[in-house]
Design a protein around this motif. Structure first.
Motif, PDB file in Angstrom:
ATOM      1  N   TYR A  62     -12.180 -12.786 -21.546  1.00 28.89           N
ATOM      2  CA  TYR A  62     -11.022 -11.925 -21.789  1.00 28.89           C
ATOM      3  C   TYR A  62     -11.095 -11.346 -23.206  1.00 28.89           C
ATOM      4  CZ  TYR A  62      -6.312 -10.440 -22.952  1.00 28.89           C
ATOM      5  OH  TYR A  62      -5.247  -9.706 -23.377  1.00 28.89           O
ATOM      6  N   ARG A  63     -10.671 -10.107 -23.316  1.00 27.07           N
ATOM      7  CA  ARG A  63     -10.656  -9.422 -24.613  1.00 27.07           C
ATOM      8  C   ARG A  63      -9.281  -8.789 -24.762  1.00 27.07           C
ATOM      9  NH1 ARG A  63     -15.777  -5.925 -24.508  1.00 27.07           N
ATOM     10  NH2 ARG A  63     -16.908  -7.883 -24.302  1.00 27.07           N
ATOM     11  N   SER A  64      -8.564  -9.177 -25.787  1.00 27.99           N
ATOM     12  CA  SER A  64      -7.198  -8.669 -25.972  1.00 27.99           C
ATOM     13  C   SER A  64      -7.221  -7.263 -26.567  1.00 27.99           C
ATOM     14  CB  SER A  64      -6.421  -9.622 -26.886  1.00 27.99           C
ATOM     15  OG  SER A  64      -6.968  -9.599 -28.179  1.00 27.99           O
ATOM     16  N   ALA A 123     -22.147  -2.992 -29.682  1.00 35.39           N
ATOM     17  CA  ALA A 123     -23.123  -2.629 -28.650  1.00 35.39           C
ATOM     18  C   ALA A 123     -22.498  -2.351 -27.283  1.00 35.39           C
ATOM     19  CB  ALA A 123     -24.154  -3.753 -28.509  1.00 35.39           C
ATOM     20  N   HIS A 124     -21.426  -3.050 -26.969  1.00 34.98           N
ATOM     21  CA  HIS A 124     -20.833  -2.944 -25.641  1.00 34.98           C
ATOM     22  C   HIS A 124     -20.086  -1.626 -25.513  1.00 34.98           C
ATOM     23  CE1 HIS A 124     -18.806  -4.285 -22.010  1.00 34.98           C
ATOM     24  NE2 HIS A 124     -19.606  -5.316 -21.982  1.00 34.98           N
ATOM     25  N   GLY A 125     -20.398  -0.855 -24.472  1.00 31.51           N
ATOM     26  CA  GLY A 125     -19.884   0.502 -24.337  1.00 31.51           C
ATOM     27  C   GLY A 125     -18.374   0.582 -24.201  1.00 31.51           C
ATOM     28  N   LEU A 148     -12.493  -3.515 -18.500  1.00 30.23           N
ATOM     29  CA  LEU A 148     -12.148  -4.552 -17.534  1.00 30.23           C
ATOM     30  C   LEU A 148     -12.072  -5.945 -18.168  1.00 30.23           C
ATOM     31  CD1 LEU A 148     -13.974  -3.278 -14.325  1.00 30.23           C
ATOM     32  CD2 LEU A 148     -11.537  -3.327 -14.805  1.00 30.23           C
ATOM     33  N   HIS A 149     -12.630  -6.088 -19.374  1.00 33.98           N
ATOM     34  CA  HIS A 149     -12.427  -7.340 -20.115  1.00 33.98           C
ATOM     35  C   HIS A 149     -10.944  -7.490 -20.485  1.00 33.98           C
ATOM     36  CE1 HIS A 149     -16.544  -8.874 -20.789  1.00 33.98           C
ATOM     37  NE2 HIS A 149     -16.905  -7.602 -20.844  1.00 33.98           N
ATOM     38  N   LEU A 150     -10.258  -6.369 -20.661  1.00 36.22           N
ATOM     39  CA  LEU A 150      -8.831  -6.382 -21.005  1.00 36.22           C
ATOM     40  C   LEU A 150      -7.962  -6.818 -19.840  1.00 36.22           C
ATOM     41  CD1 LEU A 150      -8.765  -2.955 -22.854  1.00 36.22           C
ATOM     42  CD2 LEU A 150      -8.255  -5.134 -23.928  1.00 36.22           C
ATOM     43  N   ILE A 158     -16.901 -10.436 -17.354  1.00 35.71           N
ATOM     44  CA  ILE A 158     -17.479 -11.507 -18.159  1.00 35.71           C
ATOM     45  C   ILE A 158     -18.904 -11.108 -18.537  1.00 35.71           C
ATOM     46  CG2 ILE A 158     -18.363 -12.795 -16.142  1.00 35.71           C
ATOM     47  CD1 ILE A 158     -17.490 -15.390 -17.621  1.00 35.71           C
ATOM     48  N   ASP A 159     -19.310 -11.481 -19.751  1.00 28.97           N
ATOM     49  CA  ASP A 159     -20.679 -11.250 -20.208  1.00 28.97           C
ATOM     50  C   ASP A 159     -21.389 -12.601 -20.239  1.00 28.97           C
ATOM     51  OD1 ASP A 159     -19.928  -8.614 -20.559  1.00 28.97           O
ATOM     52  OD2 ASP A 159     -19.539  -8.857 -22.706  1.00 28.97           O
ATOM     53  N   ILE A 160     -22.515 -12.698 -19.538  1.00 30.42           N
ATOM     54  CA  ILE A 160     -23.154 -14.002 -19.325  1.00 30.42           C
ATOM     55  C   ILE A 160     -24.667 -13.934 -19.443  1.00 30.42           C
ATOM     56  CG2 ILE A 160     -21.400 -15.080 -17.844  1.00 30.42           C
ATOM     57  CD1 ILE A 160     -23.017 -13.933 -15.421  1.00 30.42           C
ATOM     58  N   VAL A 220     -25.777 -10.128 -19.345  1.00 27.21           N
ATOM     59  CA  VAL A 220     -25.436  -9.264 -18.217  1.00 27.21           C
ATOM     60  C   VAL A 220     -23.923  -9.238 -18.103  1.00 27.21           C
ATOM     61  CG1 VAL A 220     -25.556  -8.974 -15.697  1.00 27.21           C
ATOM     62  CG2 VAL A 220     -27.580  -9.718 -16.966  1.00 27.21           C
ATOM     63  N   HIS A 221     -23.363  -8.037 -17.996  1.00 28.52           N
ATOM     64  CA  HIS A 221     -21.923  -7.861 -17.774  1.00 28.52           C
ATOM     65  C   HIS A 221     -21.688  -7.821 -16.270  1.00 28.52           C
ATOM     66  CE1 HIS A 221     -17.968  -5.583 -18.143  1.00 28.52           C
ATOM     67  NE2 HIS A 221     -18.360  -5.262 -16.924  1.00 28.52           N
ATOM     68  N   VAL A 222     -20.717  -8.616 -15.814  1.00 35.67           N
ATOM     69  CA  VAL A 222     -20.334  -8.637 -14.405  1.00 35.67           C
ATOM     70  C   VAL A 222     -18.832  -8.432 -14.330  1.00 35.67           C
ATOM     71  CG1 VAL A 222     -20.230 -10.051 -12.310  1.00 35.67           C
ATOM     72  CG2 VAL A 222     -22.204 -10.231 -13.816  1.00 35.67           C
TER      73      VAL A 222
END
Ligand SMILES: [Zn+2]
Length: 184
Positions: free
Chosen positions: A111-113, A124-126, A132-134, A139-141, A174-176
């Motif tokens: 989760y990202r607030s 780096a993350h676009g 969708l992290h919000l 999740i990045d794994i 990998v972002h899922v």
């Protein structure tokens, strides 16, 4: 003749199993008998915390387990939490089978607030992909015993949501997510 130490160890294992089983009983009574408990294991790259749990039994999610994952995948920069989409748990569970991993998922970001997302968007993350992290849907794994390219291929094969590839050396994850099926 049994060595006392092994008896003690057996008792510990038994107690551990009983403690695990107790909160599941109410849930499993309603679940389909043909489907056993579904487990997940995580290690968090930033907090150093580890979590291993039964998150669902049959067609029922274990509410207490979803709460644990919610806390575990909190925004580690400020402690903010958000319910994590139960479907994301299932995607990860299928990825365990698809990759054959014996290791926990290493979590780079859950989760990202709203407070921290703008800062991360500059990294780096676009921008478009981080939203969708919000929502607790991404999740990045990575996995210690699976090549990142193989984890990426397995995630794409699910056709269950978005999949982003962020190879080393700049990122290595990998972002899922549980959004629309798409890739980048
Ligand atoms: Zn991501």
């Amino acid at each position: 003749m049994t060595h006392p130490r092994s008896v003690a160890r057996r008792r510990l294992i038994f107690l551990g199993a009983a403690a695990l089983a107790a909160p599941m009983l109410a849930v499993s009574r309603k679940s389909r008998a043909s489907e056993g408990p579904r487990t997940l294991a995580f290690e968090h790259a930033h907090t150093g915390e580890a979590l291993s749990l039964v998150y669902a039994v049959g067609d029922k999610y274990v509410a207490a387990a979803l709460e644990q994952v919610k806390h575990f995948l909190r925004d580690f920069r400020n402690g903010a939490t958000h319910l994590i989409d139960p479907a994301l748990h299932d995607q990860l569970h299928v990825l365990v089978t698809a990759t054959g991993t014996k290791e926990p998922f290493q979590v780079i970001s859950g989760y990202r607030s709203p407070a921290t997302n703008p800062m991360l968007q500059r990294e780096a993350h676009g921008v478009a992909t981080s939203s969708l992290h919000l929502q607790g849907q991404a999740i990045d794994i990575r996995l210690a015993d699976v090549a990142l390219a193989d984890l990426h291929g397995a995630a794409l094969s699910l056709r269950a949501g978005g999949v982003g590839y962020y190879p080393a050396p700049s990122s290595n994850f990998v972002h899922v997510d549980t959004g629309a099926v798409r890739r980048w």
